[in-house]
Design a protein around this motif. Sequence first.
Motif, PDB file in Angstrom:
ATOM      1  N   TYR A 308       7.498 -10.678   2.117  1.00 12.83           N
ATOM      2  CA  TYR A 308       7.764 -10.693   0.688  1.00 12.83           C
ATOM      3  C   TYR A 308       7.449  -9.644  -0.330  1.00 12.83           C
ATOM      4  N   ILE A 309       6.242  -9.128   0.497  1.00  9.94           N
ATOM      5  CA  ILE A 309       5.576  -8.114  -0.443  1.00  9.94           C
ATOM      6  C   ILE A 309       6.050  -6.746  -0.017  1.00  9.94           C
ATOM      7  N   ILE A 310       6.344  -6.394   1.212  1.00  3.21           N
ATOM      8  CA  ILE A 310       6.730  -5.232   1.470  1.00  3.21           C
ATOM      9  C   ILE A 310       8.216  -4.847   1.285  1.00  3.21           C
ATOM     10  N   ASN A 311       8.945  -5.835   1.081  1.00  4.61           N
ATOM     11  CA  ASN A 311      10.282  -5.704   0.667  1.00  4.61           C
ATOM     12  C   ASN A 311      10.499  -5.077  -0.874  1.00  4.61           C
ATOM     13  N   ASP A 312       9.542  -4.886  -1.562  1.00  2.10           N
ATOM     14  CA  ASP A 312       9.432  -4.248  -2.778  1.00  2.10           C
ATOM     15  C   ASP A 312       8.960  -3.012  -2.523  1.00  2.10           C
ATOM     16  N   LEU A 313       9.314  -1.739  -3.084  1.00  4.73           N
ATOM     17  CA  LEU A 313       8.755  -0.307  -2.648  1.00  4.73           C
ATOM     18  C   LEU A 313       7.567  -0.254  -3.460  1.00  4.73           C
ATOM     19  N   ALA A 314       7.366  -0.523  -4.611  1.00  2.59           N
ATOM     20  CA  ALA A 314       6.105  -0.402  -5.522  1.00  2.59           C
ATOM     21  C   ALA A 314       5.064  -1.201  -4.829  1.00  2.59           C
ATOM     22  N   SER A 315       5.199  -2.625  -4.431  1.00  3.19           N
ATOM     23  CA  SER A 315       4.138  -3.388  -3.871  1.00  3.19           C
ATOM     24  C   SER A 315       3.777  -2.799  -2.335  1.00  3.19           C
ATOM     25  N   ALA A 316       4.661  -2.372  -1.481  1.00  2.88           N
ATOM     26  CA  ALA A 316       4.395  -1.889  -0.338  1.00  2.88           C
ATOM     27  C   ALA A 316       3.598  -0.465  -0.572  1.00  2.88           C
ATOM     28  N   ARG A 317       3.686   0.276  -1.375  1.00  2.00           N
ATOM     29  CA  ARG A 317       2.663   1.487  -1.699  1.00  2.00           C
ATOM     30  C   ARG A 317       1.535   1.108  -2.105  1.00  2.00           C
ATOM     31  N   LEU A 318       1.280   0.075  -2.852  1.00  2.26           N
ATOM     32  CA  LEU A 318       0.005  -0.599  -3.257  1.00  2.26           C
ATOM     33  C   LEU A 318      -0.865  -0.977  -2.100  1.00  2.26           C
ATOM     34  N   LEU A 319      -0.122  -1.614  -1.267  1.00  2.00           N
ATOM     35  CA  LEU A 319      -0.843  -2.107   0.065  1.00  2.00           C
ATOM     36  C   LEU A 319      -1.317  -0.895   0.577  1.00  2.00           C
ATOM     37  N   GLU A 320      -0.458   0.074   0.881  1.00  2.29           N
ATOM     38  CA  GLU A 320      -1.193   1.325   1.530  1.00  2.29           C
ATOM     39  C   GLU A 320      -2.373   1.942   0.805  1.00  2.29           C
ATOM     40  N   ILE A 324      -6.905  -2.510   2.200  1.00  2.00           N
ATOM     41  CA  ILE A 324      -7.418  -3.635   2.366  1.00  2.00           C
ATOM     42  C   ILE A 324      -7.175  -4.272   3.742  1.00  2.00           C
ATOM     43  N   LEU A 325      -5.759  -4.280   4.091  1.00  2.00           N
ATOM     44  CA  LEU A 325      -5.216  -4.907   5.308  1.00  2.00           C
ATOM     45  C   LEU A 325      -5.431  -3.919   6.489  1.00  2.00           C
ATOM     46  N   PRO A 326      -5.544  -4.560   7.677  1.00  3.57           N
ATOM     47  CA  PRO A 326      -5.201  -3.610   8.953  1.00  3.57           C
ATOM     48  C   PRO A 326      -4.182  -3.167   9.180  1.00  3.57           C
ATOM     49  N   PRO A 327      -3.820  -1.918   9.340  1.00  2.00           N
ATOM     50  CA  PRO A 327      -2.423  -1.474   9.511  1.00  2.00           C
ATOM     51  C   PRO A 327      -1.565  -2.210  10.612  1.00  2.00           C
ATOM     52  N   GLU A 328      -2.250  -2.746  11.726  1.00  2.00           N
ATOM     53  CA  GLU A 328      -1.306  -3.748  12.489  1.00  2.00           C
ATOM     54  C   GLU A 328      -0.876  -4.984  11.947  1.00  2.00           C
ATOM     55  N   TRP A 329      -1.552  -5.439  10.841  1.00  2.00           N
ATOM     56  CA  TRP A 329      -0.781  -6.552  10.266  1.00  2.00           C
ATOM     57  C   TRP A 329       0.540  -6.007   9.571  1.00  2.00           C
ATOM     58  N   LEU A 330       0.661  -4.865   8.921  1.00  2.00           N
ATOM     59  CA  LEU A 330       1.642  -4.538   8.079  1.00  2.00           C
ATOM     60  C   LEU A 330       2.833  -3.983   9.515  1.00  2.00           C
TER      61      LEU A 330
END
Length: 496
Positions: A308-320, A324-330
């Motif tokens: 429910y975070i990656i469905n929002d563009l601004a939030s997905a960009r902030l994760l990148e 913090i999170l390993p890329p395999e999680w995403l």
Amino acid sequence: MGSLGSRFQSSPRGPEEAVERQCAGNRHSCECRKRKRSSHCECDSEPEEEDSQLDTPRRKKLKSTSKYIYQTLFLNGENSDIQIRALGQEWNLHKIYLCQSGYFSSMFSGSWKESNMMVIELEIPDQNIDMEALQVVFGSLYRDDVLIKPSRVVNVLAAACMLQLDGLIQQCGETMKENVNVKTVCSYYNAATMYGLDSVMKKCLEWLLNNLMTHQNVDLMKEAEIMEQLIQSSDLFVMQVEMDVYTALKKWMFLQLNPSWDGPIKQLLLDADAWLCKRRKAGEEEPFLNTDDGMPFVPVFRHIRLQYIINDLASARLLERDNILPPEWLSAVYKQQWFAMLRTEHDNDNGPQEANKEEFELNSMRCGRKLTKDGDYCWRWTGFNYGFDLLVTYTNRFIIFKRNTLSQPCGGAVSLQPRRHLAYRLRLASFDNSGKVVCSRSTGYQLVTLEKDQEYVVMNLDSRLLSFPLYVCCNFLYTSPSSERRGDTPEPDNKI
């Protein structure tokens, strides 16, 4: 001398006749008729006033006796037959009172060497037990009423548990439940866990789920040691969307790594972001959770509902950006959401149609809203919800869902399927200054089918029960469980 009753009959005009009339007027049995006694009756023309006068000194006497016992036997130690020594302090006590404790009752009644000793050295294995707590616990054996200060209740509880005083343990639990607030909740939860007070644990957990995000506090985030249990719960009151859960964890992690940080809550996110930025400028390319410093935080971050975070563009960009999170999680979540979107478009997945509470608890979308005062509100929670544009309205004490297809503007794609199904749970709550719930309502787990632009009344509120600010918390499930989670054929990898 004859009975009083016979004298009433033999002397109808005497003073006894007046007494008899008074007794009958009092509407209760006059026991004086059955006894040999003078013509004076216990009943009087004003019994209630006299009873009150008679009872008052009796109550005072009992109270005075209690104080006398406590002062003379406990505080002064008169007629003591045993001395208890612990933590450098001596108490001259009495075995008959100590036997109220399961600990001492077993000691004195068995074949233990202490059963015949006049002086007992008490070993204190629990660091929560101090001299002041022992004073309260020993004193409770000599009095009925014990005042337990909220700031001292954990110490008293520890001593009561050691000495096996069930009544005092229960009183400590009630004191803790009545005084749960931002300063006590973590210490009370830890103590309840240690000493097995399940009802206190439940109360503290409920308080934290309600207040962690609705009333964010720096001290609370520094102390919260049960963050994993809170973040994984569908009962967490989320404000506003799942991205805010991630943001709260980012601040929490920063405080754990920088415990000396001291500042206002509004500054906390800025400093956490600055800390991450500094790390990136230093050339750290490894995701933080993959580093030695980040590994302890992995179990907590695992429970963020990333879908429910990656469905929002601004939030997905902030994760990148945060890294913090390993890329395999995403990558795994992106794949999962891609197949979910394809199912809604090509397999006509219209949403959950059967009750599946387990799926709902584990994977529902968590979101919330604060209504500062009574009025009219209309909002939507952002994110791509597979073409389901849900408008939420609060007006005239009604909460209404509307499936928007063509009647209102929408920033994303809108599904035109005739019917869509939705699983939801909506909760309302308002809180006092200590974070306790003042009023609350819940729909419970529900399934609803909405046609195009259909409105649905979710809750009709009684104005007498409402208190503002009012917090609205919703859980939603827009799609059916994937076949892989249902145990059917797994989704294809589509590897080339």
